[in-house]
Motif scaffolding. Structure first.
Motif, mmCIF file in Angstrom:
data_model
loop_
_atom_site.group_PDB
_atom_site.id
_atom_site.type_symbol
_atom_site.label_atom_id
_atom_site.label_comp_id
_atom_site.label_asym_id
_atom_site.label_seq_id
_atom_site.Cartn_x
_atom_site.Cartn_y
_atom_site.Cartn_z
ATOM 1 N N MET A 144 44.888 56.268 -49.485
ATOM 2 C CA MET A 144 44.222 55.341 -48.583
ATOM 3 C C MET A 144 42.954 54.823 -49.242
ATOM 4 O O MET A 144 42.197 55.576 -49.834
ATOM 5 N N ASP A 145 42.740 53.562 -49.093
ATOM 6 C CA ASP A 145 41.497 53.018 -49.621
ATOM 7 C C ASP A 145 40.374 53.158 -48.595
ATOM 8 O O ASP A 145 40.597 53.463 -47.436
ATOM 9 N N THR A 146 39.177 52.944 -49.054
ATOM 10 C CA THR A 146 38.016 53.145 -48.184
ATOM 11 C C THR A 146 37.934 52.110 -47.072
ATOM 12 O O THR A 146 37.331 52.372 -46.036
ATOM 13 N N LEU A 147 38.544 50.960 -47.247
ATOM 14 C CA LEU A 147 38.492 49.928 -46.220
ATOM 15 C C LEU A 147 39.255 50.344 -44.968
ATOM 16 O O LEU A 147 38.814 50.092 -43.853
ATOM 17 N N SER A 148 40.366 51.061 -45.124
ATOM 18 C CA SER A 148 41.130 51.499 -43.957
ATOM 19 C C SER A 148 40.518 52.730 -43.294
ATOM 20 O O SER A 148 40.830 53.032 -42.150
ATOM 21 N N MET A 149 39.650 53.434 -43.989
ATOM 22 C CA MET A 149 39.000 54.625 -43.424
ATOM 23 C C MET A 149 37.733 54.280 -42.645
ATOM 24 O O MET A 149 37.253 55.099 -41.866
ATOM 25 N N THR A 150 37.211 53.073 -42.822
ATOM 26 C CA THR A 150 35.961 52.695 -42.172
ATOM 27 C C THR A 150 36.045 52.752 -40.651
ATOM 28 O O THR A 150 35.144 53.320 -40.025
ATOM 29 N N PRO A 151 37.068 52.206 -39.997
ATOM 30 C CA PRO A 151 37.114 52.301 -38.530
ATOM 31 C C PRO A 151 37.218 53.742 -38.018
ATOM 32 O O PRO A 151 36.613 54.080 -36.996
ATOM 33 N N ILE A 152 37.930 54.583 -38.731
ATOM 34 C CA ILE A 152 38.068 55.983 -38.332
ATOM 35 C C ILE A 152 36.727 56.694 -38.466
ATOM 36 O O ILE A 152 36.310 57.419 -37.564
ATOM 37 N N LEU A 153 36.042 56.461 -39.571
ATOM 38 C CA LEU A 153 34.732 57.069 -39.787
ATOM 39 C C LEU A 153 33.733 56.582 -38.741
ATOM 40 O O LEU A 153 32.965 57.376 -38.193
ATOM 41 N N ASN A 154 33.744 55.284 -38.435
ATOM 42 C CA ASN A 154 32.862 54.745 -37.404
ATOM 43 C C ASN A 154 33.151 55.367 -36.045
ATOM 44 O O ASN A 154 32.233 55.680 -35.289
ATOM 45 N N SER A 155 34.407 55.553 -35.732
ATOM 46 C CA SER A 155 34.794 56.156 -34.459
ATOM 47 C C SER A 155 34.282 57.585 -34.350
ATOM 48 O O SER A 155 33.747 57.988 -33.315
ATOM 49 N N VAL A 156 34.410 58.354 -35.410
ATOM 50 C CA VAL A 156 33.942 59.741 -35.416
ATOM 51 C C VAL A 156 32.417 59.793 -35.289
ATOM 52 O O VAL A 156 31.879 60.575 -34.496
ATOM 53 N N ILE A 157 31.724 58.953 -36.035
ATOM 54 C CA ILE A 157 30.264 58.938 -35.992
ATOM 55 C C ILE A 157 29.768 58.556 -34.607
ATOM 56 O O ILE A 157 28.876 59.212 -34.048
ATOM 57 N N PHE A 158 30.334 57.502 -34.015
ATOM 58 C CA PHE A 158 29.887 57.072 -32.696
ATOM 59 C C PHE A 158 30.267 58.073 -31.614
ATOM 60 O O PHE A 158 29.545 58.234 -30.626
ATOM 61 N N SER A 159 31.381 58.769 -31.768
ATOM 62 C CA SER A 159 31.754 59.808 -30.807
ATOM 63 C C SER A 159 30.759 60.957 -30.834
ATOM 64 O O SER A 159 30.299 61.424 -29.783
#
Length: 71
Positions: free
Chosen positions: A1-16
């Motif tokens: 997986m490239d970092t571009l597809s991981m950005t929404p998941i990482l943002n979701s975890v951080i905001f949660s």
């Protein structure tokens, strides 16, 4: 997986995590400013009225945090 597809998941975890921290901070703030120990009232004395008020508080604060994070 490239970092571009991981950005929404990482943002979701951080905001949660950020939302949960804010919710806990507001709970402890309300706990400090109320005259009684609310957790003791709910758990030991089975005070249903206090439990309902705190449930409404948690739902309301969660909705505010969600709207603030979502934008």
């Amino acid at each position: 997986m490239d970092t571009l597809s991981m950005t929404p998941i990482l943002n979701s975890v951080i905001f949660s995590i950020l939302g949960i921290i804010i919710l806990l901070l507001t709970y402890f703030l309300i706990e400090k400013i109320t005259p009684e120990n609310t957790w003791k009232e709910i758990v030991q004395k089975n005070n249903l009225a206090v439990a309902v008020v705190f449930a409404a508080f948690i739902i309301g604060i969660s909705m505010i945090i969600s709207a603030a994070i979502h934008g």
